[in-house]
Design an enzyme around this catalytic site. Structure first.
Site, PDB file in Angstrom:
ATOM      1  N   ALA A  75      74.133  21.409  60.685  1.00  0.00           N
ATOM      2  CA  ALA A  75      74.894  20.992  59.609  1.00  0.00           C
ATOM      3  C   ALA A  75      75.809  22.113  58.726  1.00  0.00           C
ATOM      4  CB  ALA A  75      74.235  20.044  58.705  1.00  0.00           C
ATOM      5  N   ARG A 126      59.313   0.488  45.404  1.00  0.00           N
ATOM      6  CA  ARG A 126      58.737  -0.244  44.466  1.00  0.00           C
ATOM      7  C   ARG A 126      57.082   0.259  44.317  1.00  0.00           C
ATOM      8  NH1 ARG A 126      59.728  -5.016  47.847  1.00  0.00           N
ATOM      9  NH2 ARG A 126      61.722  -5.818  46.912  1.00  0.00           N
ATOM     10  N   GLU A 154      63.963  -7.987  61.968  1.00  0.00           N
ATOM     11  CA  GLU A 154      64.221  -8.110  60.626  1.00  0.00           C
ATOM     12  C   GLU A 154      63.264  -8.654  59.889  1.00  0.00           C
ATOM     13  OE1 GLU A 154      67.612  -6.798  59.637  1.00  0.00           O
ATOM     14  OE2 GLU A 154      67.332  -6.389  61.653  1.00  0.00           O
ATOM     15  N   ASP A 186      72.363 -11.512  63.131  1.00  0.00           N
ATOM     16  CA  ASP A 186      72.086  -9.913  63.063  1.00  0.00           C
ATOM     17  C   ASP A 186      73.267  -9.288  64.116  1.00  0.00           C
ATOM     18  OD1 ASP A 186      70.698  -7.438  62.638  1.00  0.00           O
ATOM     19  OD2 ASP A 186      70.769  -7.335  64.855  1.00  0.00           O
ATOM     20  N   LYS A 245      76.885  -7.243  63.569  1.00  0.00           N
ATOM     21  CA  LYS A 245      77.396  -5.968  64.319  1.00  0.00           C
ATOM     22  C   LYS A 245      78.730  -6.395  64.929  1.00  0.00           C
ATOM     23  CE  LYS A 245      72.282  -4.929  64.951  1.00  0.00           C
ATOM     24  NZ  LYS A 245      71.070  -5.169  65.618  1.00  0.00           N
TER      25      LYS A 245
HETATM   26  N1  HSE Z   1      66.525  -6.465  64.092  1.00  0.00           N
HETATM   27  C1  HSE Z   1      67.262  -5.575  64.550  1.00  0.00           C
HETATM   28  C2  HSE Z   1      67.333  -5.734  66.000  1.00  0.00           C
HETATM   29  C3  HSE Z   1      67.062  -4.347  64.236  1.00  0.00           C
HETATM   30  O1  HSE Z   1      66.427  -6.228  66.463  1.00  0.00           O
HETATM   31  O2  HSE Z   1      68.301  -5.298  66.790  1.00  0.00           O
HETATM   32  C4  HSE Z   1      68.242  -3.154  64.487  1.00  0.00           C
HETATM   33  O3  HSE Z   1      69.524  -3.632  63.821  1.00  0.00           O
END
Ligand code: HSE
Length: 457
Positions: free
Chosen positions: A54, A66, A211, A222, A226
């Site tokens: 870098a 937390r 997740e 998910d 993406k």
């Molecule tokens: N829960 C997601 C997966 C984690 O299993 O692909 C990575 O994005």
């Protein structure tokens, strides 16, 4: 605020001797869970080589968590700990915020506040960007801030970099891949080890792939988050998560995995963004892929993405699709990019979604029902039934052609026969008609199971 007084050097002494031409990049880390914790560990372990690349040290100066007591034993003594993330994003002595708390409510607020406070943002939060990316990128653009998110899609695979930079000359025809590690792990376990769905999912959770709400993984959400990001980068369309057709893997049974294998296929949860003559198709669903296709051999929590461009032709990318340090690999790469580009005028940086904001444009969307597929059909038959009498006229009426059929009598310990059919490619309405008429036949048990066959040609 909590000052951690346990003094431990963040960098090895040799790290301080070089790569100090520029002042360090000062990072604030929101969250010290899977992604945040992994990022901290890898940055600490590889501090010198990252600095060598870098041209400056990348220093986590402040962490919001937390549980301060737990965090105090994880981070070095010179890191300021706080349990107030709002205080962190307002800290004028930070250059960049890494958002690793997840979710789309507080994370959104904190990211927007960070941008307003003049900080660049790095996140692997695909839900946040798929749902609120337009607002976030727009605010970042107005304030001259970078928002980097390589870890949000296929984790270790630099697919955003590939689309935004490496393939920038191409008109992309389609992007397709296995972009959820949890579901690929579950399907692989069902295939290789004969595990049932629930047992395989528990194992994926235990390994930290899933997740917080695993329903996002198993129901395809998910992957759809993406895919929305991939599609915008591929086609220059606005983020349109709502336009993704989403089906998860709950309906995939272990015996479908077995039967598919017997017929020369693997079942995978695919995300496909495709340019067609009538518009863009965005879809996430389980599909049979011929075992001759490289995607069929992507096992466990690995991901793979194929991109077809008019100039490059087919390119393919492969890597771990989940995991703490795996995600950290992408997050830190983004931090290095931020470090390299923060001196550049915003108009000279790589656009957030590959295309200049003024060049982003909507395109018509094509419904999944309007795309032709070949199908796998599983017809369960009553005990003692030897085939499905009268199938030929049903096929003729529905205008569906078969490419293969196989009758398995009393497979395993079940009490019925199973008829497996592979159809030629055809309109969904014809398959719907065929399935309805088969389900009305005497001897047919329950609904016909159907799954698309993805050719990716
Ligand atoms: N829960 C997601 C997966 C984690 O299993 O692909 C990575 O994005």
């Amino acid at each position: 605020m909590y000052q951690n007084h346990i003094a431990k050097p963040f960098n090895h002494p040799s790290a301080l001797a070089s790569a100090t031409i520029q002042p360090p990049l000062r990072v604030g880390l929101l969250g010290l869970g899977t992604v945040g914790g992994g990022t901290y560990r890898v940055l600490r372990r590889n501090a010198q080589l990252i600095a060598d690349r870098a041209g400056r040290h990348i220093k986590i100066c402040m962490v919001a968590v937390r549980d301060l007591e737990r965090a105090a034993v994880l981070v070095d003594g010179d890191v300021v700990l706080t349990d107030d993330p709002f205080q962190l994003v307002q800290n004028p002595n930070l250059d960049v915020i890494v958002e690793s708390i997840g979710g789309t409510t507080i994370a959104r607020e904190l990211v927007m506040l960070s941008i307003a406070a003049g900080k660049h943002v790095v996140t692997a939060n695909k839900a946040l960007l798929a749902l609120h990316g337009t607002e976030i990128f727009s605010a970042a653009c107005a304030n001259g801030m970078m928002v980097a998110y390589e870890g949000a899609v296929a984790v270790t695979i630099p697919i955003i970099k590939a689309l935004r930079e490496g393939l920038t000359a191409n008109r992309v025809n389609w992007v397709a891949g296995i972009i959820n590690g949890t579901t690929n792990f579950v399907l692989s376990e069902m295939d290789s080890n004969g595990l049932d769905f629930d047992t395989a999912l528990k194992e994926a959770q235990r390994k930290g792939y899933a997740e917080q709400a695993p329903t996002f993984d198993v129901d395809g959400i998910d992957a759809a988050h993406k895919l929305a990001l991939l599609a915008s980068n591929a086609f220059g369309i606005p983020l349109q998560f709502d336009c993704v057709h989403v089906e998860g893997i709950r309906a995939v049974e272990q015996r479908d995995v077995e039967f598919a294998k017997r017929l020369g296929f693997s079942i995978k949860l695919l995300g496909v963004a495709q340019r067609t003559a009538r518009g863009i198709s965005l879809r996430v669903h389980p599909a049979l892929i011929a075992s001759s296709n490289l995607l069929a051999h992507v096992e466990g929590s690995m991901n793979a993405v194929m991109v077809h461009g008019d100039a490059a032709g087919l390119t393919m990318y492969y890597g771990a699709g989940a995991g703490a340090e795996q995600t950290a690999s992408a997050v830190i790469a983004d931090l290095v990019d931020v470090s390299r580009f923060m001196g550049l005028a915003p108009q000279n940086r790589v656009p957030y979604l590959a295309f200049q904001e003024s060049a982003m444009a909507s395109q018509p969307m094509v419904a999944l029902a309007d795309i032709c597929f070949s199908y796998y059909l599983r017809v369960d038959l009553c005990r003692g039934t030897h085939g499905l009498d009268g199938l030929a006229p049903l096929l003729e009426v529905a205008d569906v052609q078969l490419v293969q059929s196989e009758l398995l009598e009393n497979p395993g310990t079940s009490e019925y026969a199973t008829l497996l059919l592979l159809t030629a490619s055809g309109p969904q309405q014809n398959i719907d008609a065929l399935v309805t008429s088969i389900e009305q036949q005497a001897g047919v048990l329950g609904p016909v199971k159907r799954m698309r066959i993805e050719c990716l040609d």
